[in-house]
Enzyme design. Sequence first.
Site, mmCIF file in Angstrom:
data_model
loop_
_atom_site.group_PDB
_atom_site.id
_atom_site.type_symbol
_atom_site.label_atom_id
_atom_site.label_comp_id
_atom_site.label_asym_id
_atom_site.label_seq_id
_atom_site.Cartn_x
_atom_site.Cartn_y
_atom_site.Cartn_z
ATOM 1 N N ARG A 70 0.869 -1.169 0.000
ATOM 2 C CA ARG A 70 0.000 0.000 0.000
ATOM 3 C C ARG A 70 0.916 1.231 0.000
ATOM 4 N NH1 ARG A 70 -3.445 -2.549 -1.669
ATOM 5 N NH2 ARG A 70 -5.477 -3.133 -0.810
ATOM 6 N N HIS A 121 -1.637 0.960 -9.904
ATOM 7 C CA HIS A 121 -2.283 -0.017 -9.012
ATOM 8 C C HIS A 121 -2.931 -1.157 -9.805
ATOM 9 C CE1 HIS A 121 -4.147 -0.586 -4.752
ATOM 10 N NE2 HIS A 121 -3.843 -1.734 -5.318
ATOM 11 N N GLU A 155 -3.484 7.806 -4.289
ATOM 12 C CA GLU A 155 -3.870 7.406 -5.642
ATOM 13 C C GLU A 155 -5.143 8.140 -6.080
ATOM 14 O OE1 GLU A 155 -4.158 3.106 -5.522
ATOM 15 O OE2 GLU A 155 -2.176 2.986 -4.609
#
Lengths: 338, 313
Positions: free
Chosen positions: B232, B279, B261
């Site tokens: 993460r 991602h 993000e």
Amino acid sequence: MAHNDGDDVHAHAHLHHQPQDLPQVLVIRPPLSFSNFQSQYSHKFQFLKAWESPLPLDQFLTTHANSVQAMLSTVSYPVTACVHCLLPSLRLIVTPSAGLNHIDLDECRSRGIRVANAGNLNSEDVADVAVGLLIDLLRKISAADRYVRQGLWASTGDYPLGSKLGGKRVGIVGLGSIGLEVAKRLEAFGCIILYNSRKEKPFVSYPFYSNVVELAANSDALVICCELNDQTRHMINKEVMLALGKKGVLINVGRGVILDEKVMVWCLVQGEIGGAGLDVFENEPDVPKELFALDNVVLSPHQASLTSESSKALCELLVANLEASFSNKPLISPVMND
Amino acid sequence: MESIDVLMLCPMISYLEQELQSRYNVLKLWTAQEKSQFIKDHSATIRAIVGDGGHGADAEMIEALPRLEILSSNSVGVDKIDLEKCREKGIRVTYTPDVLTDEVADLAIGLILAVLRRLCESDRYVRSGKWKKGDFKLTTKFTGKTVGIIGLGRIGMAIAKRAEAFNCPICYYSRTEKPDTKYKYYPSVLELASNCQILVVACSLTAETRHIVNREVMNALGPKGVLINIGRGPHVDEPELVSALVEGRLGGAGLDVYEHEPEVPEELFGLENVVLLPHVGTATVETRKAMADLVVGNLEAHFSNKPLLTPLV
């Protein structure tokens, strides 16, 4: 002033071996990182550098290289029969590549010239790039990196989905040193390995296909790891590519000429194959510009064998072969003609 | 049979949306003008939530839904869910382990190869015509390099297995040493970073692991070291990462996740020693479908009083 032993040896070498006393090594075109190689070993060899001379090559050879016994050859200048004619004293050719298609082995054999290559030294690096290109292609790494750098993730949204590597059937064309390293790596990702080679390998459990078209028909990805010779020139042709199919992908870390490049470009543009990861091309450094418009190709400038680590090891290997030859000892990595 | 109200927190692949819509009454939170009002309006009937790695339920949302029975997350990461609150209220939580393990591990190795062998930079080199003017440079060998893994769970182990096929020695840091592995254990991330060349973040995000890769760790990894983050974004101190890369204190980075993000620090766009992905750790057709099947399967099991397929709480 304190010296260490190494300094003394080097100083003595410099005093006692003038360049003209050193064994001569002809270099027609410089390999990558040649200037480093040269400066490191100028106390052992006198390099005759044809590309630095204003003379045309045949004159340079006749004038300066008439008695040369060793040549450092690279893929950028094929050693043809004509070159041999101008080098009557040649006894050894060393090449920093595993590939030998730039050397006329028959001519060498008939003249009693020994050849040494990189052996398996680069196999791991080439296999690493083959696997890297395959993952890049299926998971769209280079394409998605471009997408992020253009600011499109924030403005446009998520990137389109890729395809899973695990469970894919990977057909390896040429199960030599490089092919075996590729197979070993891809097995850890859960790929199913199949292969085609000149002959079936007795101690290998992967299914063998004697016919490349059949291999392609049973593969989701084809990885070309074989050498370039008369049998493999344009071996990956239209029939093979159509058998590979619209979802199939092609990886080439062998030589550009093993693929029929024009046909491959057509297949990619038409969607007859799903994508390609290419480190080599028919006419380097020219790359068909149709490929630049495609997101389902990954392009690499023939760098698969070129790491700092291998480069260092390769220099040492080339020097060891040269020294062995000059002292009439067996070569370290001789090419056996079979 | 009465239709069950399921709150969907964000858009997901159309296959999943369709599977949910064919079974339940799906309420799409992202289409609401005002989200908290939308939740209020439906609070009497929402019995399930479907979220993902980036969208979960905090205490406030859970409190606002008195009839909530289950949260089915389309992810293995659950840092956006207040698990304690769910436990307290007897709300079940399911996630999607195992079906995405290989996918994420594959990407981690793909990032390592892309960074060390400069695959994206090479591709740019060819496409821009630079190859016609000169050879590309030497890159860094991957085979045989020491790989350090933070978190030796399912994904960490899968990464280790793949790296071993490249003859890489493996070492790791974990909350506790794992007795049944042959890999070398380091009791701190700092020691791990000092003893490996490639550091991979593969642990879950918790209060303890936030910024687990900080300035000190990056300095220890060093100018020849490479950081790979498939965990993460908040695992890594992002401003420190940017300055470490720009100043050359860190050799390179392969990133799939970021602190905010889809924002990515623009200073990274000019660097050749980084690879930046949006991602995509689980982003394949095959895996997203498998994850979707688990999300739906868990809900179906719950609402027919059968054992949940992959419960976390």
